[in-house]
Enzyme design. Sequence first.
Site, PDB file in Angstrom:
ATOM      1  N   GLU A 261       0.835  -1.215   0.000  1.00 14.16           N
ATOM      2  CA  GLU A 261       0.000   0.000   0.000  1.00 14.16           C
ATOM      3  C   GLU A 261       0.867   1.261   0.000  1.00 14.16           C
ATOM      4  OE1 GLU A 261      -2.968  -0.464  -0.817  1.00 14.16           O
ATOM      5  OE2 GLU A 261      -3.021  -2.616  -0.374  1.00 14.16           O
ATOM      6  N   GLU A 290      -0.360  -0.893  -9.912  1.00 10.35           N
ATOM      7  CA  GLU A 290       0.058  -2.163  -9.312  1.00 10.35           C
ATOM      8  C   GLU A 290       1.553  -2.398  -9.518  1.00 10.35           C
ATOM      9  OE1 GLU A 290      -2.090  -3.406  -7.414  1.00 10.35           O
ATOM     10  OE2 GLU A 290      -1.356  -5.407  -6.923  1.00 10.35           O
TER      11      GLU A 290
HETATM   12 ZN    ZN Z   1      -2.475  -3.174  -5.123  1.00  7.99          ZN
END
Ligand code: ZN
Length: 495
Positions: A261, A290
């Site tokens: 995160e 990502e």
């Molecule tokens: Zn993620």
Amino acid sequence: MSSSLEQLKGRLTDVTSLRSAIAVLDWDQQTYMPSGGAHARATTVESLSRLAHEIFTADETRQLLDKAKTEVDPTTDEGALVRVVGRDVDLATKFPSEFVARKTKLAAIAHEDWVKARANNDFKGFEATLTEMFEIAKQEAEYLGYTDHIYDALLDQYEEGATAADCVKMFEALKAGQVPLVKAIQAAKPIDDSALYGEWDAAKQSQFTEFIAKEVGYDFNRGRQDVAPHPFCTTFGIGDVRITTRYKSYIGSAIFGTLHESGHAMYEQGSPADWEGSMLAGGVSLGIHESQSRFWENIVGRSLPFWNRYLPKLQETFPALNGIGVEDFYRQINKVETSFIRVEADELTYNLHVLVRFEIECDILTGKLAVKDLPEAWNAKYTEYLGVTPKTDAEGCLQDVHWSMGSIGYFPTYSMGNVLSYQIWNALKKDIPGAEEGFGRGEFQQVQDWLIEKIYRHGRKFSPKDLVVHATGKPMDPTDYIDGLNAKYRAIYGL
Ligand code: ZN
């Protein structure tokens, strides 16, 4: 009279403000809100979302956009803003409101059906609603429009310009590179990571994870960490990007969750400060986002140099871990264990879970596979790619919530993120030789600066595909990723 662009910006500020307010309410709901608040909160969020949607998609916004287009130079930040907002407005207005209402209603029913079907291992009980959800996805693709493959329309919403053909090419390479590696590891001596499980004090986990998040460069003057059942990152503005983590019996759960995160958060914090409130700020796509979470989680956080520096600190915090050597710790946090369940998958097998979902989504959307035959197709693919066969549909094709919500067409962005994380890493290492060794000295600033320069400071200005070429000198290419994984895991497992 101010220019159309200025008037447009004024309207967009209202939309951004409403969206920030929604994000705060959503963050609160997932962290601190008492359960009794759920009903009122749903009403509040629904009203604010409707207002934001109305302002954003109003004729006036479109008219201002059209006029602004004639006022701006397309190569400037303002030109990029007009392009990005134009695309967002298009996406937000492609579906007739009856269609949106139908999908929302079906999703509510489908979610309930899915929860029941998974609890009772009863695929038949979910088959009819799932069939209808895929029909809706097909119709959604028709509204969005596409030229080559129906999947292109759905995927483009999450990853601008990405196509089914890109995914097929990527997954063919991943299949060829990863399936044999996974099979070789399955035949090798398993790694025992039982020492990493225990009763770890939550306050100490919080302290340690905040410490490493700060170390790698997540700015706590513009962020904070709280606890939530499902870790996430949320942005209220460039000056307030928050993360959550969770504390489990596996010590790595919080550590790698926080690093993951933090990666998302540093990307959001890396937009230029004077873009605060602008729709150009933030991440450009799910795949690029990502790539950053995976970068900090896997490439930094699961590296040996990193733990050379931070294992003593972890052991000081949790003396039960004393006695584990850094080489062993490194092997344990990189343990590969094939599971039926995607969310429990390790770095290596994760893409194979995504591959199964991508192929099945394509086959259903193109009519090659009927929903009633889904369980059989699912199990056959798990057997072929992962070497494991789910014993029940609950641990097979019923495991994910996404399809019940109508989220069809975005799973591949996870794999794109994995692939891009290594591609970006290799490009970075060319400019900063010895970057990995630097982790062992707590040197992350130069890495962070490189990422800001090449990726973060551009926000949503360039398309994801252009950004990848700009940052790495080539389009997405799984070679770096496959080579990186092979080198890493063959060494760990002595293959
Ligand atoms: Zn993620």
